[in-house]
Design a protein around this motif. Sequence first.
Motif: not given
Length: 344
Positions: A242, A245-248, A253, A256-257, A260
Amino acid sequence: MIAYWVVYLAASFLAIARLRVSALGWGLIVTGLTVFVGLRYQVGGDWDSYLYYLVRVANSSSVTEILGYKDPGYQLLNGLSFTLGFDVWFVNLVAAAFYSVGLVLFIRTLPDPKVALAVAIPYMTIVMAMGYTRQAMAFGCILWGLTYLRERRLLGFVALLALGTTFHKSAVILMPLAVLANTKNRAWTALWVGTTAIILFVLFVQSHVDQLYSSYVASDYSDASQGGAIRAAMNVLPALVYLLFHRRLVLEDQERSLWYWISWLALACVPLLAVSTTAVDRVALYLMPIQLVIASHFTYFFSAASRVLARSLLLAFYGVVLFVWLNFASHSNFWLPYRFWPLA
């Protein structure tokens, strides 16, 4: 042992087959998991301990006395079972329902829920839900709560986490996620969530701090969880995927946070293994959703022509996990053979 393989292979077939699962189908999956987990008989390493809890509650003189025991939500469930004239199977069935509902609600928010379901079988369902009844209930509440957190519905997340804390006090450790994962109004969120966390700590944890330290850090039991390092590592791999490569991944938002911070918490468990493998093992249970998230996105790292193969390799890996645990884990004998309550 056959029963475990039948369940895993059925879930794997569902993940590979191009079948659409309707709302009714997911309802049947919840029912099947609840019955499979909840109506087990003499399965799990803590079976005798849970029988003791039921007997203790049955011999209690009042509800006040029951509420004085640790994890009062679970103790009240035992009291309800005794009042209704039921046995431990009722407690296990309700606990399994909490776990199964939370699991299915969570995986249905993922891009490939059928793969996530199969990945959840070997350890989350067979080992945790069948072995750690109280934590399985808390885990189900957490999974349900995460569906609210990803939508910024913080009150729902905190409420479900509070409910989970009544089943197993360790669930309170995830309360900071409501602040860390929130991308708006962090000061206000930190104030009311922090206040709630303090209240939960005082109500359910404070009186047991010395006992928890003695059991999970100072005693020989702190290193009793021989598979703790392996299970922590199972979270580390998807956490690294993660973070790299989380941008893929197609995520909001808030999501994603959330993932993360959970990924970093999973990595933080590794150095803490030197302090207590058992404590880290119990905490790492609540970080396992990162495995479901990465598994459900896994095939999207590959071309459309290669996705069936990628999905098959992922399921083969978790099949190996199940094989190794059933055949080589030091406590797997408490799960063998699988016994079903009405037939045992």
